[in-house]
Enzyme design. Structure first.
Site, PDB file in Angstrom:
ATOM      1  N   LYS A 136       0.737  -1.199   0.100  1.00  0.00           N
ATOM      2  CA  LYS A 136      -0.053   0.063  -0.241  1.00  0.00           C
ATOM      3  C   LYS A 136       0.845   1.302  -0.163  1.00  0.00           C
ATOM      4  CE  LYS A 136      -3.966   1.797   2.594  1.00  0.00           C
ATOM      5  NZ  LYS A 136      -4.827   1.691   3.763  1.00  0.00           N
ATOM      6  N   SER A 147      -9.598   1.767   2.709  1.00  0.00           N
ATOM      7  CA  SER A 147      -8.664   2.395   1.878  1.00  0.00           C
ATOM      8  C   SER A 147      -7.615   1.516   1.153  1.00  0.00           C
ATOM      9  CB  SER A 147      -7.997   3.584   2.780  1.00  0.00           C
ATOM     10  OG  SER A 147      -7.380   3.064   3.809  1.00  0.00           O
ATOM     11  N   SER A 194     -10.036  -0.689   6.771  1.00  0.00           N
ATOM     12  CA  SER A 194      -9.361  -0.351   5.529  1.00  0.00           C
ATOM     13  C   SER A 194      -8.711  -1.668   4.809  1.00  0.00           C
ATOM     14  CB  SER A 194      -8.498   0.604   5.633  1.00  0.00           C
ATOM     15  OG  SER A 194      -9.122   1.650   5.790  1.00  0.00           O
TER      16      SER A 194
END
Length: 481
Positions: A75, A151, A175
């Site tokens: 990420k 996210s 997330s």
């Protein structure tokens, strides 16, 4: 010729060990898929320019560890001290140059992983899940008009669409779990303090954790075994266990386990998810689990009170400000400077959404010893933990709780943004407790997941349950692309 499509880590290790494929060939296979599909999916924000060279070096040397030669996506809020960027999806952070790898990234490298690239994520100005100024809008591979959730959007889509073998995501509240469910994956939100957050662009540190997104429970266990454990750079990890989570995988793992059903987290936001979760409960019963109804979390309606808002504003302002100040490179060094840089680049950074939250954070001057903040944090922890998950598990003598992870993926809407996804992440997120989302079924071609959660550091129990359920009710379906 070995085909890596949907291959588990165990199968990839076997193929690498017996010479059916090399780390370089495997890396190139994933890079070719990224080249073919990423323009549509927008999952990968940046490819590692040194990925092929890293893979070639691994082919020439001894086996480093259990992820030797395995391509992994990170990420874009995890630091790497290399030629990749760490920007949280922001163009104004392209000058950031971290001095060292995030601890979890260093552990992946030590275990032999090939860092394939950085994955897109939801912008820190929020807005639509999976959108960032730098990466654009990540799209769900099962229906590109649908949300990938966020996210950790790009991490999840990357794994689901076979653009990497596994990926790392980060979670504050939902997330990892949400993107896992929306993309038919296994997602592990570890206990806060099991995996180091050193080198992570922070969310709310008391709730933040880093965990794997994978196509199987066994793959997730492989990755967590590598990245978990104490780190002197993150005081929350002091005393964290170092375990091989693969040893807790049991095909009969549901048998005899007492699993509570908190119906408060079922009815009211998705009939389809409720129906799939009810079918999953029946599968668990047939596999020998004791399903305990009425295991509601008594404090659930108090979670989203003023104490949570106070903690979120205080910790985010402090932690994000500290990250910006200490990270080398040419980039905003304060939240106020970040706000101003976004205004100067509004055509890109604020194309779809404003930055109200960042502007509020810029006005906060957090005092680490503020007694009001400490009282608010204690309140949140008590309501979600001692009087929440712990209390209901004590009352009913439970091994875990289970509930739908979130609604099926909703249509992407760049005007109104996302609906409130509700779901299973709130209680374990606020308590800092672990949770695992597992694929559970389909509605109109869209995936739905269920989440197992329990007490702090109960990952061994959750892996046993998740693997048992996966074996009893396999629901992983690769996207047609």
């Amino acid at each position: 010729m070995f085909d890596p499509t949907e291959a588990s880590l165990a199968h990839l290790r076997e193929a690498l060990a017996d010479g059916r494929i090399t780390a370089l060939a495997l890396t190139r296979w994933y890079l070719e898929r990224i080249e073919r599909h990423n323009e549509e999916l927008r999952a990968v924000i940046e490819v590692n320019p040194d990925a092929e060279a890293e893979a070639a070096r691994l082919d020439e040397g001894p086996v480093r560890g259990p992820l030797h030669g395995i391509p992994v996506l990170l990420k874009d809020n995890l630091d790497t001290a290399d030629r990749m960027h760490t920007t949280s999806g922001s163009t104004v952070m392209l000058g950031s140059r971290p001095e060292r790898d995030a601890t979890v990234v260093a552990r992946l490298r030590a275990a032999g992983a090939v860092l394939l690239g950085k994955a897109n994520k939801t912008s820190w100005i929020l807005g639509t899940a999976g959108w960032s100024a730098r990466g654009g809008q990540t799209r769900n591979p099962y229906d590109t008009d649908r949300s990938p959730h966020g996210s950790s959007s790009g991490s999840a889509v990357g794994v689901a669409a076979n653009l990497c073998a596994v990926a790392l995501g980060t979670e504050t509240i939902g997330s990892i779990l949400g993107p896992a469910a929306a993309n038919c994956l296994v997602g592990v939100k570890p206990t806060t303090g099991l995996t180091s957050r050193a080198g992570m662009i922070p969310g709310i540190p008391s709730f933040d954790s880093i965990g794997p997104l994978a196509r199987t429970v066994a793959d997730a266990a492989d990755v967590l075994s590598v990245i978990a454990g104490p780190d002197p750079l993150d005081g929350a990890t002091e005393g964290a266990p170092t375990l091989d989570y693969r040893t807790f995988l049991d095909g009969e793992g549901l048998r005899g386990m007492r699993i509570g059903v908190p119906r408060t987290f079922f009815y009211g936001y998705s009939e389809a998810a409720d129906e799939i979760a009810d079918a999953a409960l029946e599968t668990m019963r047939r596999a020998g689990a004791v399903i305990v109804e009425g295991a509601d979390i008594a404090t659930a309606d108090q979670f989203a009170g003023p104490a949570l808002g106070a903690v979120a504003m205080h910790e985010t302002a402090h932690a994000l400000g500290a990250y910006l100040a200490r990270t080398p490179g040419e980039h905003p060094r304060t939240i106020a400077a970040l706000v101003e840089a976004n205004r100067e680049n509004a055509a890109v950074e604020l194309e779809h959404f404003d930055q109200d939250i960042l502007e509020m954070l810029a006005g906060v001057d957090p005092d680490a010893d503020d007694p009001a903040y400490r009282e608010a944090l204690a309140t949140v922890r008590r309501l979600a933990g001692a009087e929440g998950i712990d209390a209901v598990m004590d009352e009913h003598r439970l091994d875990a709780l289970v509930m739908p992870t979130c609604p099926p993926p909703w249509p992407i809407d760049m005007v109104e943004g996302d609906p409130d996804p509700h779901g299973a992440a709130l209680a374990p997120g606020l308590a800092g407790y672990p949770a695992i989302s597992v694929p559970a079924g389909w509605t109109e071609g869209l995936p739905v997941g269920i989440t197992f959660t329990g007490r702090a550091f109960s990952e061994p129990v959750l892996f046993r349950l998740a693997h048992g359920f996966e074996r009893a009710w396999p629901s992983r379906r690769p996207p047609a692309r």
